[in-house]
Write a protein that holds these residues in place. Structure first.
Motif, short mmCIF file in Angstrom:
data_model
loop_
_atom_site.label_atom_id
_atom_site.label_comp_id
_atom_site.label_asym_id
_atom_site.label_seq_id
_atom_site.Cartn_x
_atom_site.Cartn_y
_atom_site.Cartn_z
N ALA A 101 -10.80 10.92 15.05
CA ALA A 101 -10.94 11.90 13.98
C ALA A 101 -10.71 11.22 12.63
O ALA A 101 -10.54 10.00 12.55
N ALA A 102 -10.68 12.02 11.57
CA ALA A 102 -10.43 11.48 10.23
C ALA A 102 -9.04 10.83 10.18
O ALA A 102 -8.17 11.12 11.01
N SER A 103 -8.83 9.95 9.21
CA SER A 103 -7.55 9.25 9.10
C SER A 103 -7.14 9.13 7.65
O SER A 103 -7.97 9.20 6.74
N ASP A 104 -5.83 8.94 7.43
CA ASP A 104 -5.32 8.70 6.09
C ASP A 104 -5.80 7.35 5.58
O ASP A 104 -5.96 6.40 6.36
N PRO A 105 -6.03 7.23 4.27
CA PRO A 105 -6.41 5.92 3.71
C PRO A 105 -5.36 4.86 4.04
O PRO A 105 -4.15 5.08 3.89
N GLY A 106 -5.81 3.73 4.52
CA GLY A 106 -4.91 2.63 4.83
C GLY A 106 -4.18 2.74 6.15
O GLY A 106 -3.40 1.84 6.50
N ARG A 107 -4.42 3.81 6.90
CA ARG A 107 -3.72 4.02 8.17
C ARG A 107 -4.59 3.50 9.33
O ARG A 107 -5.74 3.87 9.45
N THR A 108 -4.03 2.65 10.16
CA THR A 108 -4.78 2.16 11.31
C THR A 108 -4.65 3.14 12.47
O THR A 108 -3.68 3.90 12.57
N LEU A 109 -5.65 3.12 13.34
CA LEU A 109 -5.67 3.96 14.53
C LEU A 109 -5.65 3.07 15.76
O LEU A 109 -6.17 1.94 15.74
N GLY A 110 -5.07 3.56 16.83
CA GLY A 110 -5.01 2.75 18.05
C GLY A 110 -4.79 3.58 19.29
O GLY A 110 -4.48 4.77 19.21
N ARG A 111 -4.97 2.95 20.43
CA ARG A 111 -4.66 3.60 21.69
C ARG A 111 -3.17 3.48 21.97
O ARG A 111 -2.51 2.52 21.55
N TRP A 112 -2.67 4.46 22.70
CA TRP A 112 -1.28 4.39 23.12
C TRP A 112 -1.16 5.03 24.50
O TRP A 112 -1.60 6.15 24.67
N LEU A 113 -0.62 4.33 25.47
CA LEU A 113 -0.13 2.97 25.41
C LEU A 113 -1.26 2.00 25.06
O LEU A 113 -2.43 2.28 25.29
N ASP A 114 -0.88 0.85 24.54
CA ASP A 114 -1.88 -0.12 24.10
C ASP A 114 -2.82 -0.47 25.25
O ASP A 114 -2.38 -0.90 26.31
N GLY A 115 -4.13 -0.24 25.02
CA GLY A 115 -5.12 -0.54 26.04
C GLY A 115 -5.27 0.54 27.08
O GLY A 115 -6.08 0.42 28.00
N GLY A 117 -4.43 5.13 27.73
CA GLY A 117 -4.60 6.42 27.06
C GLY A 117 -5.98 6.99 27.22
O GLY A 117 -6.84 6.45 27.93
N TYR A 118 -6.19 8.12 26.57
CA TYR A 118 -7.47 8.79 26.65
C TYR A 118 -8.49 8.10 25.75
O TYR A 118 -8.17 7.20 24.99
N ASP A 119 -9.73 8.55 25.85
CA ASP A 119 -10.80 7.93 25.07
C ASP A 119 -10.78 8.43 23.63
O ASP A 119 -11.74 8.99 23.11
N THR A 120 -9.67 8.24 22.99
CA THR A 120 -9.50 8.64 21.60
C THR A 120 -8.47 7.72 20.96
O THR A 120 -7.75 6.99 21.65
N LEU A 121 -8.42 7.73 19.64
CA LEU A 121 -7.46 6.91 18.91
C LEU A 121 -6.49 7.81 18.16
O LEU A 121 -6.83 8.92 17.77
N PHE A 122 -5.28 7.29 17.93
CA PHE A 122 -4.22 8.05 17.27
C PHE A 122 -3.64 7.21 16.15
O PHE A 122 -3.58 5.98 16.26
N PRO A 123 -3.19 7.84 15.04
CA PRO A 123 -2.57 7.06 13.94
C PRO A 123 -1.38 6.24 14.44
O PRO A 123 -0.52 6.76 15.15
N MET A 124 -1.34 4.98 14.05
CA MET A 124 -0.27 4.07 14.44
C MET A 124 0.77 3.94 13.32
O MET A 124 0.48 4.18 12.15
N ILE A 125 1.97 3.53 13.70
CA ILE A 125 3.05 3.38 12.73
C ILE A 125 2.71 2.31 11.70
O ILE A 125 2.96 2.47 10.50
N SER A 161 1.61 -0.77 17.49
CA SER A 161 2.98 -0.46 17.05
C SER A 161 3.53 0.82 17.63
O SER A 161 4.74 1.04 17.62
N GLY A 162 2.66 1.71 18.12
CA GLY A 162 3.10 3.00 18.61
C GLY A 162 2.65 4.12 17.69
O GLY A 162 2.34 3.88 16.51
N PRO A 163 2.59 5.34 18.19
CA PRO A 163 2.04 6.46 17.43
C PRO A 163 2.96 6.91 16.30
O PRO A 163 4.18 6.92 16.44
N LEU A 164 2.35 7.30 15.18
CA LEU A 164 3.08 7.87 14.06
C LEU A 164 3.25 9.37 14.32
O LEU A 164 2.28 10.11 14.41
N LEU A 165 4.50 9.82 14.45
CA LEU A 165 4.78 11.20 14.84
C LEU A 165 5.65 11.90 13.81
O LEU A 165 6.50 11.28 13.17
#
Length: 324
Positions: free
Chosen positions: A43-57, A59-67, A76-80
């Motif tokens: 989905a959309a993301s904040d400027p400068g924010r990286t997205l990644g799978r969690w656990l690394d490699g 998870g589901y077929d989607t990306l989540f904002p990383m710390i 680094s793990g999900p930003l919550l």
């Protein structure tokens, strides 16, 4: 980004404001696609924010904002938080109008939910009228609590809650699926587009390893107080439904998350014990993060974080500093 048929040398780009998807293909010696390897959507993301799978490699077929950005290293793990999905009652033992989704602000400042959304198994659009105070929750239901007053009365009676619990609705596209489903919390991106940025998500199942008690057996899914990734079954427990009254964070969980120990210690030297920092919602590692006291017309006010378990603040006065 550039859409359409790809060819060698064509520019490459991804859309942060609208979200996008990526395909990984294996090619032959001529550079032609030979096999599908992977596909991901985001989905959309904040400027400068990286997205990644969690656990690394995984998870589901989607990306989540990383710390943080961790190029060429483990994710680094999900930003919550601080606003998160705290309780989901997807399969009540009663009628479907007893379903609900609870959203909680675990932070220390009020947060406006203007242009935020719930998507997935149910849809709901927040407005500028929806603001979450620190520690407060809002409960989304399948009916309009103002127009359908009889349903609202029944809901409050069923779960033994009073009018202090804020109900909002109706959510659309329900009811929540009893077997498996998704609830996604999205915040508004920058104006004027207000692109929807996922800040929390739960993809639940009615089967092990997910808590069986929430699958029509009278319980709901409760987020474990120490905030963990919503798509993990281990992040949830089954317990009696408590709309608007999240179980809250315990001192031990808070202390572990903040790297502090004894309740009477003061590691940042700000004259507030760890227990007071816990109760008031301030940072026990920051000397400058002070609670907002105020005095007006002889009335002193001070903050209390309502998302914390087992504490209450009592203001006492003394004329001699001995008798209170």
């Amino acid at each position: 980004s550039v859409k359409g048929a790809w060819h060698r040398g064509r520019s490459f780009g991804l859309s942060a404001s609208n979200g996008d998807d990526l395909w990984l293909l294996e090619t032959n010696d001529d550079g032609d696609p030979a096999a599908f390897v992977d596909h991901i959507e985001f989905a959309a993301s904040d400027p400068g924010r990286t997205l990644g799978r969690w656990l690394d490699g995984e998870g589901y077929d989607t990306l989540f904002p990383m710390i943080s950005d961790t190029k060429a290293a483990s994710n680094s793990g999900p930003l919550l938080g601080p606003v998160f999905l705290s309780e989901v009652h997807y399969h009540p033992s009663g009628p479907d109008n007893h379903e609900f989704v609870e959203v909680t602000n675990q932070g220390t400042s009020p947060i406006s939910l203007a242009n935020w959304k719930i998507r997935g198994g149910v849809d709901f659009d927040f407005t500028a009228n929806h603001t979450l105070a620190p520690g407060a929750s809002i409960v989304l239901v399948s009916f309009d609590p103002v127009i359908d007053s009889s349903l609202a009365t029944n809901f409050r009676a069923t779960f033994q809650i009073d009018n202090s619990v804020v109900l909002a609705g109706p959510f659309a596209d329900g009811p929540l699926n009893d077997g498996q489903g998704t609830v996604r919390l999205q915040k508004a991106g920058p104006a004027p587009d207000f692109s929807q940025i996922t800040v929390d998500e739960v993809r639940y199942f009615a089967a092990i390893p997910w808590p069986a008690g929430a699958a029509g057996n009278g319980s709901s899914l409760h987020r474990i107080p120490a905030l963990r990734f919503g798509n993990f079954a281990s992040s949830w427990i089954a317990a009696a439904p408590t709309p608007g009254s999240s179980a809250g964070e315990t001192y031990s969980d808070w202390a572990a998350a903040n790297g502090v120990a004894g309740s009477n210690e003061d590691p940042d030297g700000d004259q507030l014990s760890n227990l007071l920092e816990f109760a008031m919602g301030t940072d026990p590692r920051s000397y400058t993060d002070q609670p907002a006291y105020s005095l007006s017309n002889g009335t002193i006010t001070f903050p209390l974080h309502t998302g914390r378990q087992g504490v209450q603040l009592v203001f006492e006065i003394s004329s001699n500093l001995e008798d209170w």
